[in-house]
Enzyme design. Structure first.
Site, PDB file in Angstrom:
ATOM      1  N   THR A 231       0.823  -1.224   0.000  1.00  0.00           N
ATOM      2  CA  THR A 231       0.000   0.000   0.000  1.00  0.00           C
ATOM      3  C   THR A 231       0.856   1.273   0.000  1.00  0.00           C
ATOM      4  O   THR A 231       0.331   2.361  -0.231  1.00  0.00           O
ATOM      5  CB  THR A 231      -0.877   0.043   1.265  1.00  0.00           C
ATOM      6  OG1 THR A 231       0.001   0.131   2.401  1.00  0.00           O
ATOM      7  CG2 THR A 231      -1.740  -1.193   1.402  1.00  0.00           C
TER       8      THR A 231
ATOM      9  N   ASP B 158      22.727   7.563   4.519  1.00  0.00           N
ATOM     10  CA  ASP B 158      21.724   6.915   5.372  1.00  0.00           C
ATOM     11  C   ASP B 158      22.125   7.115   6.830  1.00  0.00           C
ATOM     12  O   ASP B 158      23.106   6.520   7.303  1.00  0.00           O
ATOM     13  CB  ASP B 158      21.630   5.422   5.029  1.00  0.00           C
ATOM     14  CG  ASP B 158      20.486   4.769   5.787  1.00  0.00           C
ATOM     15  OD1 ASP B 158      20.458   4.845   7.037  1.00  0.00           O
ATOM     16  OD2 ASP B 158      19.594   4.202   5.143  1.00  0.00           O
TER      17      ASP B 158
ATOM     18  N   ASP C  54      22.324   3.900   9.085  1.00  0.00           N
ATOM     19  CA  ASP C  54      23.509   3.083   8.791  1.00  0.00           C
ATOM     20  C   ASP C  54      24.778   3.741   9.325  1.00  0.00           C
ATOM     21  O   ASP C  54      25.675   3.063   9.840  1.00  0.00           O
ATOM     22  CB  ASP C  54      23.650   2.865   7.284  1.00  0.00           C
ATOM     23  CG  ASP C  54      22.724   1.764   6.779  1.00  0.00           C
ATOM     24  OD1 ASP C  54      22.258   0.948   7.610  1.00  0.00           O
ATOM     25  OD2 ASP C  54      22.473   1.716   5.559  1.00  0.00           O
TER      26      ASP C  54
HETATM   27  N1  URA Z   1      16.978   8.841   5.264  1.00  0.00           N
HETATM   28  C1  URA Z   1      18.328   8.947   5.418  1.00  0.00           C
HETATM   29  O1  URA Z   1      18.890   8.361   6.328  1.00  0.00           O
HETATM   30  N2  URA Z   1      19.010   9.699   4.537  1.00  0.00           N
HETATM   31  C2  URA Z   1      18.426  10.380   3.523  1.00  0.00           C
HETATM   32  O2  URA Z   1      19.117  11.069   2.761  1.00  0.00           O
HETATM   33  C3  URA Z   1      17.016  10.253   3.378  1.00  0.00           C
HETATM   34  C4  URA Z   1      16.324   9.487   4.270  1.00  0.00           C
END
Ligand code: URA
Length: 212
Positions: A108, A203, A206
């Site tokens: 969705t 990210d 991460d």
């Molecule tokens: N989430 C992240 O960790 N980095 C981004 O650039 C976008 C969403």
């Protein structure tokens, strides 16, 4: 209408450049994320109400200041939001911490809450929702929807705190929750085709947890 405030204190800007650098280690990324969280909250709480209290100094009785108003709660959005919590708590150690986890349903494309544990009196608190990256705004809006609709927090008592935001995400929150203040350390250029903020910092989850 709520405000969108870019907290461009020189220390915040300097530290944000460290986070943006792809060569920054996981350890440094985690530390600096917390430091920026602390500096941001120092700025955000500048207008908290105060009240007079009577105290006895070693010299005399005296009327002094003391925080008044609503108690505070932090609500990090899992998992990257966790990266800012310790830094913020160093300045406001009495704040309660709730957690919200959202995932996107692949069918969705709706954001679904998979975890929520919030202070019982959340609706009576001033709430800081924390997530380092405001990209499309989907998870932020989903978390705000839950807080407002399910947990009865008044939108005017909620602030959204992030490190880096995209114009698309800011606009989306303004549309969905016009009463929620947004505090960001940087308003970047745009999102790329993969939903990452440009120039951004990659990210955040991460990089905080070293999972890549
Ligand atoms: N989430 C992240 O960790 N980095 C981004 O650039 C976008 C969403």
């Amino acid at each position: 209408m709520a405000k969108v405030k870019v907290l461009d204190h020189p220390l915040i800007q300097h530290k944000l450049s460290i986070l943006r650098d792809e060569n920054t280690s996981t350890k440094d990324f985690r530390e600096v994320t917390n430091e920026i969280g602390m500096l941001m909250v120092y700025e955000i709480t500048r207008d908290l109400p105060l009240e007079d209290i009577e105290i006895q100094t070693p010299i005399t009785r005296s009327t002094q200041k003391h925080l008044a108003g609503k108690k505070l709660a932090l609500v990090p959005i899992l998992r990257a939001g966790l990266g800012m919590v310790d830094g913020i708590l160093r300045l406001i150690p009495a704040a309660r911490v709730g957690h919200i986890g959202m995932y996107r349903d692949p069918e969705t494309l709706e954001a679904v809450e998979y975890f929520a544990k919030l202070p019982q009196d959340i609706s009576e608190r001033q709430v800081f929702v924390v997530d380092p990256m405001l990209a499309t705004g989907a998870s932020a809006i989903a978390a705000l929807d839950q807080l407002v609709n399910k947990y009865e927090v008044k939108p005017e008592n909620i602030s959204f705190v992030c490190l880096v935001s995209a114009p698309e995400g800011v606009e989306a929150i303004k549309q969905a929750h016009p009463e929620v203040d947004i505090y960001t350390a940087a308003l970047d250029e745009k999102l790329n085709d993969h939903g990452y903020i440009v120039p951004g910092l990659g990210d955040a989850g991460d990089r905080i947890f070293g999972t890549k």
